[in-house]
Design an enzyme around this catalytic site. Structure first.
Site, mmCIF file in Angstrom:
data_model
loop_
_atom_site.group_PDB
_atom_site.id
_atom_site.type_symbol
_atom_site.label_atom_id
_atom_site.label_comp_id
_atom_site.label_asym_id
_atom_site.label_seq_id
_atom_site.Cartn_x
_atom_site.Cartn_y
_atom_site.Cartn_z
ATOM 1 C CE LYS A 37 6.462 5.414 6.205
ATOM 2 N NZ LYS A 37 6.365 6.872 6.357
ATOM 3 C CG ASP B 164 5.783 12.584 4.721
ATOM 4 O OD1 ASP B 164 5.809 12.286 5.930
ATOM 5 O OD2 ASP B 164 6.652 13.278 4.174
ATOM 6 C CB CYS C 243 26.597 -13.267 -24.904
ATOM 7 S SG CYS C 243 27.680 -12.171 -23.960
ATOM 8 C CD GLU D 294 -2.460 -1.270 2.750
ATOM 9 O OE1 GLU D 294 -3.460 -0.554 2.964
ATOM 10 O OE2 GLU D 294 -1.960 -2.028 3.599
ATOM 11 C CB CYS E 265 31.444 -14.310 -21.409
ATOM 12 S SG CYS E 265 30.922 -12.740 -22.127
ATOM 13 C CB CYS F 297 31.464 -13.977 -25.817
ATOM 14 S SG CYS F 297 30.092 -14.898 -25.047
#
Length: 647
Positions: free
Chosen positions: A107, A109, A391, A105, A412, A394
């Site tokens: 918060k 202030d 990748c 939920e 790699c 490499c």
């Protein structure tokens, strides 16, 4: 009286529609007409019903706030500021119940409030205060229209909420009072509720957003979901966001959603609240002296800004994980110009709907690389980011594991360099001078591939390398030599077992040696507080891998000797698992814990069935109560000092 009852019920219904649902069903003049009729009827009869809306005008100024003791304590929440801390919280809960669900939920202030009802009627409003005792602000709260004066529940009830002032209301107030503007919404809300004159409270138009049932005289609600549903059914203003999650990834997604969406709200927020949903799990987890162990507040950093994604590239980490890195239009954050921001993985990227060309919200926290929180908007030409099949470093095929992509090649190049860099970092082997740039040179020019290769380096290894003078070479070799003797917990962190951070490494080090850790079973690993199923399997897989075992043997042959400072086997606390609760007049808690461990004991942070002794100082809290309920021996500070051999 029938007419008065009708007027009160009708006006309360219309007020609920207006103030809580934000969906008025009648014009103001119709409400005002009935309100005036009710006031005249009350004046002529001398009768005013307990839930009459005329009670909300507020009384005369008070001279001082009376103190009020809450029926049940209003605990504050422990805080998390990093994803690792949030993940650790989820792991702790799942150790108690692997199927536990969480609620996430907003918060808010503002100022925490506790409202009391008895026999269906509003009795009192109080501030949270110190959690056990607050200030009675009933007169001030009566000017607030976002809660009912009468409810169907006839027992004794405490409900908890946050007093807030909407940002638009604050702006309007400051325009009307240019000589005395209110600094911010949080201070404005606190000042409005804690003003001795209810008339001043009314001019600032605070509201209360409710989010929890603090006490019910019959059986407590079974879950957070049930608590919120009851609040809504009874006419309390709640916020229309509550996500129910089962996994860390789902919790993190909900937190990220709050962080992005809160920018659009007319209410000041500073984080998200994550709670264990079920009451039975909460009972099992219990409380520390200050916090419930079943809830946490994830606090957001203030340094955030919007930027545009110009390109997304992929970086390869030490585990082979591919992390998307966004190249963004320059933006100022925390005093620095930011041009790059990371996302956690491919799943994170798609969940946050980040595309090339998107406007995104960027956060910079704790001086680390900024993170993209989510997309704010898309341009007409925004392009989705493609999932890499190979990748980018490499060319090896990628592997998809959950939300993550991995390079399938353990050799790699950037993966190896990152692995070496981690090993040499400050909290690991701490080899001063071996930066990522230096290690890249050694990888490319001197074939350094493994941790053990570092210990084979000689002055001749640096011959012909640009920038390596005699003094620098001596310093590097000296730092490498010193790293042969490092604490076991840092070594376990340095070798890069996936999922093992510094906290988990410290827990593992308590077993005394690398060999002892390698021999642990799955059941022994998951029994540790900070290690869950996934991390336990990572540890088992690491030590089952032949190449890893060979590297550990090479490190041992190179003279790398991780050390573990054994706890004293003799002493006044030998064999004792000790918990400290409350304050000690003679020393700080960290000092007391060190003294206990120096005399053979184990200092614990919370009371468990393994606890054998509790030291209770002043203002000892729930730990003391739990110890007494479990029949654990309890001593006071004088007895503790006597065990230490002091007066």
């Amino acid at each position: 009286m029938d007419r008065m009852r009708y007027l009160v019920d009708t006006l309360n219904k219309w007020a609920y529609e207006y103030y809580v649902q934000d969906a008025p069903s009648v014009p103001d003049r119709e409400y005002d007409a009935l309100y005036d009729e009710l006031k005249e009827l009350e004046r002529s009869t001398g009768v005013r019903l307990p839930d009459s809306p005329t009670r909300r005008v507020g009384g005369e100024p008070v001279k001082a706030f009376a103190r009020h003791t809450h029926i049940a304590p209003l605990f504050s929440l422990d805080k998390a500021v990093t994803p690792d801390e949030l993940a650790a919280f989820v792991t702790r809960v799942h150790k108690v119940d692997p199927a536990a669900k969480f609620t996430v939920e907003y918060k808010f202030d503002g100022l925490t409030m506790c409202l009391t009802y008895s026999e269906g009627r509003f009795v009192r409003a109080a501030t949270r205060g110190n959690g056990r005792e607050g200030e009675d602000v009933t007169a001030q709260a009566l000017t607030v229209r976002s809660f009912p004066l009468a409810i169907p529940y006839k027992g004794t009830l405490e409900v908890r909420g946050e007093a807030i002032i909407r940002l638009s209301v604050l702006e309007e107030y400051n325009r009307a009072h240019p000589d005395e503007p209110l600094k911010n919404a949080r201070n404005a809300a606190a000042g409005a509720i804690r003003n001795l004159d209810p008339a001043v409270t009314a001019t600032r138009r605070p509201e209360i957003v409710f989010y929890d049932i603090n006490y019910m005289s019959d059986a407590p609600v079974a879950s957070q979901q049930e608590a919120v549903e009851k609040l809504k059914a009874w006419g309390f203003q709640t916020f229309p966001f509550l996500k129910v999650c089962s996994t860390y990834d789902e919790v993190r997604a909900a937190v990220d959603e709050i962080e992005v969406e809160r920018k659009k709200l007319d209410v000041l927020t500073d984080g998200a609240v994550i709670k264990t949903d079920a009451e039975d799990v909460r009972r099992q987890m219990g409380y520390t002296d200050k916090f419930p162990r079943w809830a946490i507040a994830y606090k957001f950093e203030a340094e955030e800004a919007e930027s545009t994604v110009e390109e997304v590239v992929w970086q390869v980490g030490r585990t082979g994980k591919l992390t998307p890195l966004a190249l963004i239009s320059p933006v100022e954050l925390a005093g620095a110009t930011v041009r790059r921001a990371t996302l956690n993985n491919y799943g994170d990227l798609t969940r946050k709907d980040v595309k090339v060309g998107s406007r995104v919200l960027v956060r910079r926290s704790n001086e680390v690389i900024p993170e993209i929180l989510g997309a704010v908007s898309h341009a007409e030409g925004s392009v989705p980011v493609q999932k890499p099949a190979v990748c980018p470093a490499c060319g090896a095929p990628t592997l998809e594991v959950g939300a993550n992509l991995f390079c399938s090649n353990r050799n790699c190049p950037p993966r190896v360099v990152q692995k070496l860099t981690h090993y040499c970092s400050k909290n690991a082997a701490d080899v001063e001078g071996l930066s990522e740039a230096t290690l890249t040179v050694l990888y490319e020019k001197r074939n350094v591939r493994n941790f053990s290769d570092l210990y084979a380096l000689t002055p001749e290894s640096f011959a012909g390398l640009e920038g390596f003078r005699e003094k620098k070479i001596d310093n590097l070799l000296s730092a490498i030599d010193v790293s042969r003797r490092l604490p076991l917990e840092r070594f376990l962190y340095a070798i890069g077992i996936e999922g093992i951070g510094r906290v988990a490494a410290r827990d593992l080090a308590a077993f005394g040696s690398v060999e002892a850790v390698a021999a642990l079973t799955f059941e022994q690993l998951v029994a540790l507080e900070n290690i869950g199923d996934v991390t336990a399997n990572s540890i088992l897989n690491y030590f089952a891998d032949e190449e890893n075992r060979a590297e550990l043997a090479r490190l041992k042959a190179a003279g790398v000797q991780p050390t573990y400072a054994q706890r004293a086997q003799e002493g006044a606390f030998a064999g004792e698992n000790v918990v400290l609760t409350g304050g000690l007049a003679s020393m700080s808690r960290p000092e007391a814990q060190k003294r206990i461990e120096a005399l053979g004991g184990t200092a614990q942070s919370s009371v468990t069935r393994k606890t054998t002794l509790v030291v209770a100082g002043t203002d000892a809290g729930s730990k003391l109560q739990k110890a007494l309920s479990l029949g654990i021996r309890v001593i006071d500070e004088a007895q503790f000092l006597a065990m230490l051999g002091e007066k």
